[in-house]
Design a protein around this motif. Structure first.
Motif, mmCIF file in Angstrom:
data_model
loop_
_atom_site.group_PDB
_atom_site.id
_atom_site.type_symbol
_atom_site.label_atom_id
_atom_site.label_comp_id
_atom_site.label_asym_id
_atom_site.label_seq_id
_atom_site.Cartn_x
_atom_site.Cartn_y
_atom_site.Cartn_z
ATOM 1 N N UNK A 69 -33.102 -67.371 -73.885
ATOM 2 C CA UNK A 69 -34.159 -67.864 -72.945
ATOM 3 C C UNK A 69 -35.285 -66.819 -72.946
ATOM 4 N N UNK A 70 -34.776 -65.445 -72.365
ATOM 5 C CA UNK A 70 -35.857 -64.268 -72.409
ATOM 6 C C UNK A 70 -36.648 -64.266 -73.630
ATOM 7 N N UNK A 71 -36.036 -64.201 -74.943
ATOM 8 C CA UNK A 71 -36.521 -64.132 -76.058
ATOM 9 C C UNK A 71 -37.729 -65.203 -76.237
ATOM 10 N N UNK A 72 -37.321 -66.317 -76.021
ATOM 11 C CA UNK A 72 -38.274 -67.408 -76.244
ATOM 12 C C UNK A 72 -39.299 -67.352 -75.179
ATOM 13 N N UNK A 73 -38.885 -67.051 -73.871
ATOM 14 C CA UNK A 73 -40.264 -66.699 -72.860
ATOM 15 C C UNK A 73 -41.411 -65.990 -73.264
ATOM 16 N N UNK A 74 -41.146 -65.025 -74.553
ATOM 17 C CA UNK A 74 -42.174 -64.175 -74.641
ATOM 18 C C UNK A 74 -42.881 -64.872 -75.990
ATOM 19 N N UNK A 109 -38.383 -55.016 -79.599
ATOM 20 C CA UNK A 109 -37.705 -55.538 -78.412
ATOM 21 C C UNK A 109 -37.218 -57.004 -78.658
ATOM 22 N N UNK A 110 -38.034 -57.996 -79.495
ATOM 23 C CA UNK A 110 -37.475 -59.313 -79.548
ATOM 24 C C UNK A 110 -36.373 -59.181 -80.558
ATOM 25 N N UNK A 111 -36.396 -58.412 -81.670
ATOM 26 C CA UNK A 111 -35.252 -58.379 -82.468
ATOM 27 C C UNK A 111 -33.926 -58.034 -81.924
ATOM 28 N N UNK A 171 -45.540 -65.678 -85.553
ATOM 29 C CA UNK A 171 -45.796 -65.037 -84.442
ATOM 30 C C UNK A 171 -44.897 -64.082 -84.112
ATOM 31 N N UNK A 172 -43.624 -64.152 -84.551
ATOM 32 C CA UNK A 172 -42.642 -62.965 -84.001
ATOM 33 C C UNK A 172 -42.878 -61.617 -84.903
ATOM 34 N N UNK A 212 -32.641 -60.879 -79.630
ATOM 35 C CA UNK A 212 -31.866 -61.921 -80.290
ATOM 36 C C UNK A 212 -30.655 -61.364 -80.947
ATOM 37 N N UNK A 213 -30.641 -60.211 -81.290
ATOM 38 C CA UNK A 213 -29.556 -59.672 -81.888
ATOM 39 C C UNK A 213 -28.319 -59.557 -81.075
ATOM 40 N N UNK A 214 -28.486 -59.052 -79.640
ATOM 41 C CA UNK A 214 -27.721 -58.875 -78.554
ATOM 42 C C UNK A 214 -27.254 -60.317 -78.128
#
Length: 107
Positions: free
Chosen positions: A54-59, A29-31, A20-21, A34-36
């Motif tokens: 949480x914002x990462x998982x919301x996507x 953006x997702x990478x 999915x990722x 999660x890095x940050x």
């Protein structure tokens, strides 16, 4: 052991999670998110890291998260990582478990 941005990562995410990722239209953006988030945990900025994670998982597609929440092996790995001496792994696992609670993970 695998490393992500210089941080040792001991979790083996389910394959569907990575598929999915890798196909997400906002993959870069997702990478970065999660890095940050990991960098925030490393600096001790836990609330900022939690918000980013949480914002990462919301996507993510909720069905991917539901399947991840049912993966007993992965949940076991998260519980072990939560008790790790590595603060980044520990905080990441703690917040992942917390996030996955709404998808049926019981602790």
């Amino acid at each position: 052991m695998k490393y992500f941005e210089g941080i040792p990562v001991t979790l083996n995410f389910p394959k569907k999670f990575f598929r999915f990722l890798m196909t997400h239209p906002q993959q870069k953006l997702l990478e970065v998110m999660v890095s940050e988030a990991f960098a925030c945990f490393k600096r001790g900025q836990h609330e900022d890291g939690k918000t980013l994670l949480y914002s990462f998982f919301d996507k993510f597609d909720p069905t991917v998260l539901q399947e991840t929440a049912k993966d007993k092996n992965f949940i076991y790995q998260l519980i072990k990582a939560k008790n790790s001496d590595n603060e980044v792994n520990s905080m990441s696992a703690l917040f992942m478990l917390d996030y996955l609670k709404k998808y049926g993970v019981e602790l």
